[in-house]
Design a protein around this motif. Structure first.
Motif, PDB file in Angstrom:
ATOM      1  N   PHE A 241       0.608  -1.443   0.031  1.00 53.26           N
ATOM      2  CA  PHE A 241      -0.150   0.024  -0.100  1.00 53.26           C
ATOM      3  C   PHE A 241       0.762   1.210  -0.132  1.00 53.26           C
ATOM      4  CE2 PHE A 241      -3.362  -3.044   0.881  1.00 53.26           C
ATOM      5  CZ  PHE A 241      -4.236  -2.636   0.287  1.00 53.26           C
ATOM      6  N   GLU A 250      -0.305  -1.002  -8.397  1.00 51.76           N
ATOM      7  CA  GLU A 250      -0.605   0.344  -8.162  1.00 51.76           C
ATOM      8  C   GLU A 250      -1.842   0.909  -8.937  1.00 51.76           C
ATOM      9  OE1 GLU A 250       1.983   2.799  -7.086  1.00 51.76           O
ATOM     10  OE2 GLU A 250       0.649   4.424  -7.570  1.00 51.76           O
TER      11      GLU A 250
ATOM     12  N   ARG B   8     -11.754   9.459  -9.840  1.00 50.35           N
ATOM     13  CA  ARG B   8     -10.278   9.191 -10.113  1.00 50.35           C
ATOM     14  C   ARG B   8      -9.874  10.332 -10.852  1.00 50.35           C
ATOM     15  NH1 ARG B   8      -5.693   7.306  -7.948  1.00 50.35           N
ATOM     16  NH2 ARG B   8      -4.730   9.087  -8.791  1.00 50.35           N
ATOM     17  N   ASP B  12      -6.984  13.123  -9.883  1.00 49.42           N
ATOM     18  CA  ASP B  12      -5.748  13.422 -10.652  1.00 49.42           C
ATOM     19  C   ASP B  12      -5.834  14.935 -10.993  1.00 49.42           C
ATOM     20  OD1 ASP B  12      -4.629  10.901 -10.972  1.00 49.42           O
ATOM     21  OD2 ASP B  12      -5.961  10.311 -12.649  1.00 49.42           O
ATOM     22  N   LEU B  15      -4.475  16.338  -7.788  1.00 40.69           N
ATOM     23  CA  LEU B  15      -2.898  16.011  -7.539  1.00 40.69           C
ATOM     24  C   LEU B  15      -2.229  17.166  -8.410  1.00 40.69           C
ATOM     25  CD1 LEU B  15      -2.708  12.237  -7.301  1.00 40.69           C
ATOM     26  CD2 LEU B  15      -2.496  13.858  -5.310  1.00 40.69           C
ATOM     27  N   GLN B  76      -9.586  11.267   0.263  1.00 38.43           N
ATOM     28  CA  GLN B  76      -9.449  10.247  -0.985  1.00 38.43           C
ATOM     29  C   GLN B  76      -8.581   9.181  -0.280  1.00 38.43           C
ATOM     30  OE1 GLN B  76     -10.340  10.501  -4.045  1.00 38.43           O
ATOM     31  NE2 GLN B  76     -10.597  12.781  -4.366  1.00 38.43           N
ATOM     32  N   GLN B  77      -8.026   9.262   1.210  1.00 37.29           N
ATOM     33  CA  GLN B  77      -7.380   8.095   1.524  1.00 37.29           C
ATOM     34  C   GLN B  77      -6.523   7.683   0.602  1.00 37.29           C
ATOM     35  OE1 GLN B  77     -10.933   6.075   2.791  1.00 37.29           O
ATOM     36  NE2 GLN B  77     -11.258   8.135   3.390  1.00 37.29           N
ATOM     37  N   ILE B  79      -3.277   6.238  -1.354  1.00 35.77           N
ATOM     38  CA  ILE B  79      -2.297   4.911  -0.914  1.00 35.77           C
ATOM     39  C   ILE B  79      -1.162   4.696  -2.114  1.00 35.77           C
ATOM     40  CG2 ILE B  79      -3.645   3.554   0.335  1.00 35.77           C
ATOM     41  CD1 ILE B  79      -4.609   1.972  -1.911  1.00 35.77           C
ATOM     42  N   ALA B  80      -0.306   4.065  -1.972  1.00 37.75           N
ATOM     43  CA  ALA B  80       0.967   4.000  -3.007  1.00 37.75           C
ATOM     44  C   ALA B  80       1.449   5.190  -3.575  1.00 37.75           C
ATOM     45  CB  ALA B  80       0.245   2.911  -3.909  1.00 37.75           C
ATOM     46  N   GLY B  81       1.353   5.332  -5.134  1.00 39.13           N
ATOM     47  CA  GLY B  81       2.094   6.505  -5.455  1.00 39.13           C
ATOM     48  C   GLY B  81       1.562   7.873  -5.075  1.00 39.13           C
ATOM     49  N   ASP B  82       0.201   7.554  -4.830  1.00 41.26           N
ATOM     50  CA  ASP B  82      -0.852   9.010  -4.444  1.00 41.26           C
ATOM     51  C   ASP B  82      -0.208   9.405  -3.350  1.00 41.26           C
ATOM     52  OD1 ASP B  82      -2.216   8.505  -7.098  1.00 41.26           O
ATOM     53  OD2 ASP B  82      -3.697   7.315  -5.919  1.00 41.26           O
ATOM     54  N   LEU B  83      -0.048   8.550  -2.270  1.00 42.73           N
ATOM     55  CA  LEU B  83       0.243   8.735  -0.882  1.00 42.73           C
ATOM     56  C   LEU B  83       1.582   9.417  -1.015  1.00 42.73           C
ATOM     57  CD1 LEU B  83      -0.404   8.582   2.059  1.00 42.73           C
ATOM     58  CD2 LEU B  83       0.737   6.260   1.946  1.00 42.73           C
ATOM     59  N   ARG B  84       2.576   8.706  -1.828  1.00 42.78           N
ATOM     60  CA  ARG B  84       4.045   9.269  -1.776  1.00 42.78           C
ATOM     61  C   ARG B  84       3.998  10.609  -2.305  1.00 42.78           C
ATOM     62  NH1 ARG B  84       5.201   4.261  -4.131  1.00 42.78           N
ATOM     63  NH2 ARG B  84       6.147   5.162  -5.788  1.00 42.78           N
ATOM     64  N   THR B 215      10.848   6.298  -5.959  1.00 42.41           N
ATOM     65  CA  THR B 215      11.233   5.118  -5.586  1.00 42.41           C
ATOM     66  C   THR B 215      10.508   4.356  -4.366  1.00 42.41           C
ATOM     67  OG1 THR B 215      13.035   5.931  -4.168  1.00 42.41           O
ATOM     68  CG2 THR B 215      13.529   5.670  -6.527  1.00 42.41           C
ATOM     69  N   GLY B 216       9.885   5.641  -3.411  1.00 44.63           N
ATOM     70  CA  GLY B 216       9.514   4.912  -2.225  1.00 44.63           C
ATOM     71  C   GLY B 216      10.510   4.737  -1.337  1.00 44.63           C
TER      72      GLY B 216
END
Lengths: 258, 226
Positions: A241, A250, B8, B12, B15, B76-77, B79-84, B215-216
Motif C-alpha cells: 500500500f 498500483e 479518479r 488526478d 493532485l 481520498q485516503q 495509497i501507493a504512488g498517490d500517498l507518496r 522510488t518509495g
C-alpha cells in the motif's frame, strides 16, 4: 493431519476449472499463520474461488475441478482419503452476508459442536465462542432469542462465533463486512485483528482501506485475457500500500484500473 | 464504471493542482532569494524590507498547500504512488517555506547593515545565490519529470556551494584577524553566506523527496559538510 495449532497454508501451482472454464491459473502462494492475509483484486479475478479452495468448498460445485496442491501445514488437503468435513472443521468460513440459522442465538453457536459430537460443557463452549467474537456482553441475557432479532453486525459476529466454536485453526472470510455499516465494520475489523493472535485469517475484500487496516500481508489477483485469475503480487501490506512493485497493483489499488 | 472513473479523474486533477501550488511556491521562493541578494548587493534597503515583508505570503502559501494535502488525505485516503506524492509535497512545502525564511534573513541582515557599505565587494555571495536557486529550480524540475537522476545531480551540486562557503569563511576570517574593527561587518556577510549554504541544503532535501516520491525510498543522498 497434524494437530499442531496455528500452522500456515500454502498453495502450489493451483488451477481451478468450472467445466472447461479456467477460473484460476497457476497460483502459488504462502499464507503465514497467526496473521491476517487479505486477498484483493477486481471482480472475477478468482479471489473467492481461491478462498474456497482452502476448505474444499469448491467440492460442492459439481463442475469444479482442481489441479495443484493446497497444503495445510504438512498435508495436502486434496490428497486421497482426506475428509472434506474434517478439513472444514479446522478451516472455518464466514460469508459476505451474515447467515445465522433461524434458531436461537445459543443454538447457532452450539450447532457445529453438536454435529461434531462435542462432549464437553456446551454452555461453557458457547459462552467462550461468544466472548471471542466480542458478542457475549450484548447477548448474554437473551441467548434464547432468535438469531434473526440481532442487528446485521451482531449477526455477523454470531457467525464468527459459530465458526470459532468448533475451534478451527484458520478462518476464511469472504467480504465479511461488505453488508455492514461503518460501525459494525470497525467491530468486525477489530475482531479480525484480535482473532489473528489465535487464528490464521484469510479475508477477501473489495475495500482497499479495509485491507490496509486489517491485514499483515496482501495478495493481489487479476484476470488475464482468457478471464483466468492469477496472482500478480503478494507482500507485506505496508509495502503493497505504500510502494507496490507491480504497476498493475498500483493501478488497481489507486483506482486507475480499466 | 462511469462513477469511479470520474472521481479518479477528479483526484488526478487535484493532485495536479497541488503540484502546481507547490511549483508556484517554489517560484516565489526563488524570486525572494534573488531579490534578497540583489538588494543586499545594491544596498537597496526598501527592496530588502519588501523581501522581509513578502515572506508572509510564502508562509501563507505553505499553509494552503498543507491544508490541501490534509484535505486530500481525509477525502481520498491515498495509497501507493498517490500517498507518496502527497507526503513528498507536504515535506517539500515545508522545505520551501524554510528557504523563504533564509531569503527573509538575508533581507534582515541587509537592513541591519543600514547605510554601511559591505566589508568587501559582493561576488561569492551572489554566486552562491545563483547556484542555490539553480539547485532549487532543478529539484522542482526533477519533481515535475519524476527524474531521479536529475534529483541526484542536484544533491551533488551542493558540494560546490559548500566549497564557496569555505572560501568566503576563510576570506572573512582573514579580515577579522587583521582588523578586529571589521568583525561586525564581516559577521553580517558570514550570516548571509551561511543562509545560502543552508538554503542549498534544503534544495537537496527537496531532491531527496523527489527520489522518495519515485522510488518509495527515504535516503540521505548527499550529507552536507555543514
Amino acid at each position: 493431519m497434524t494437530t499442531a495449532r496455528n500452522i500456515g497454508l500454502a498453495i502450489e501451482d493451483l488451477s481451478v476449472y468450472y467445466g472447461n472454464f479456467r477460473v484460476l491459473k497457476n497460483v502459488t502462494l504462502q499464507i503465514p499463520s497467526n496473521k491476517v492475509t487479505a486477498l484483493i483484486g477486481p471482480s472475477g479475478s478468482g479471489k473467492s474461488t481461491l478462498l474456497r479452495c482452502f476448505n474444499r468448498m469448491n467440492d460442492l460445485i459439481p463442475s469444479a475441478r482442481i489441479e495443484g496442491k493446497v497444503y495445510f501445514g504438512e498435508n495436502n488437503i486434496y490428497a486421497a482419503g482426506v475428509d472434506p468435513t474434517e478439513v472444514r472443521s479446522r478451516i472455518g468460513m464466514v460469508f459476505q452476508k451474515p447467515n445465522p440459522f433461524p434458531k436461537s442465538i445459543f443454538e447457532n453457536v452450539a450447532f457445529g459442536l453438536r454435529i461434531n459430537g462435542y462432549r464437553g460443557d456446551m454452555n461453557e463452549a458457547v459462552e467462550r465462542a461468544l466472548h471471542v467474537a466480542a458478542l457475549w456482553d450484548e447477548v448474554k441475557d437473551r441467548l434464547n432469542d432468535g438469531a434473526l432479532t440481532l442487528s446485521g453486525g451482531q449477526q455477523q459476529r454470531l457467525c464468527i462465533a459459530r465458526a470459532i466454536a468448533v475451534e478451527p485453526e484458520v478462518i476464511l472470510m469472504d467480504e465479511p463486512a461488505s453488508a455492514l455499516d461503518p460501525i459494525a465494520t470497525l467491530a468486525i475489523e477489530g475482531l479480525m485483528r484480535d482473532l489473528s493472535r489465535e487464528y490464521t485469517i484469510l479475508v477477501v475484500t473489495h475495500n482497499m482501506q479495509q485491507a490496509a487496516r486489517v491485514s499483515d500481508e496482501t495478495a493481489f489477483l487479476m484476470m488475464d485475457d482468457d478471464r483466468a485469475g492469477y496472482l500478480v503480487e503478494h507482500g507485506e501490506t505496508q509495502q503493497i500500500f505504500t510502494n507496490p512493485v507491480d504497476e498493475r497493483t498500483e493501478a488497481y489499488i489507486t483506482g486507475r484500473f480499466g | 464504471m462511469q462513477g469511479p472513473i470520474s472521481t479518479r479523474a477528479e483526484f488526478d486533477a487535484e493532485l495536479t493542482n497541488l503540484q502546481n501550488q507547490l511549483l508556484n511556491l517554489g517560484s516565489m521562493v526563488e524570486k525572494a532569494v534573488t531579490r534578497a541578494v540583489d538588494a543586499l548587493k545594491s544596498r537597496d534597503l526598501a527592496a530588502s524590507e519588501k523581501v522581509v515583508k513578502d515572506d508572509d505570503e510564502i508562509d501563507q502559501k505553505r499553509f494552503e498547500i498543507e491544508e490541501h494535502c490534509i484535505e486530500l488525505i481525509a477525502r481520498q485516503q491515498p495509497i501507493a504512488g498517490d500517498l507518496r506524492q502527497i507526503i513528498a509535497i507536504l515535506h517539500i512545502a515545508v522545505e520551501l517555506e524554510r528557504m523563504g525564511d533564509y531569503a527573509e534573513g538575508i533581507g534582515r541582515i541587509s537592513m541591519l547593515m543600514g547605510d554601511e557599505q559591505p566589508l568587501k565587494a559582493l561576488i561569492d555571495i551572489p554566486r552562491m545565490a545563483l547556484l542555490a536557486t539553480g539547485m532549487l529550480r532543478r529539484s522542482l524540475d526533477a519533481l515535475v519529470k519524476r527524474d531521479i537522476e536529475a534529483a541526484k545531480e542536484v544533491c551533488s551540486a551542493d558540494d560546490e556551494i559548500d566549497a564557496i562557503y569555505d572560501q568566503v569563511y576563510r576570506e572573512l576570517l582573514v579580515f577579522m584577524i587583521e582588523d578586529p574593527a571589521t568583525i561586525r561587518r564581516a559577521t553580517y556577510l558570514l550570516w548571509a553566506a551561511h543562509d545560502l549554504e543552508r538554503l542549498a541544503d534544503r534544495a537537496t532535501n527537496v531532491a531527496e523527496r523527489v527520489i522518495y516520491l519515485v522510488t518509495g525510498k527515504l535516503t540521505e543522498i548527499n550529507v552536507s559538510k555543514y
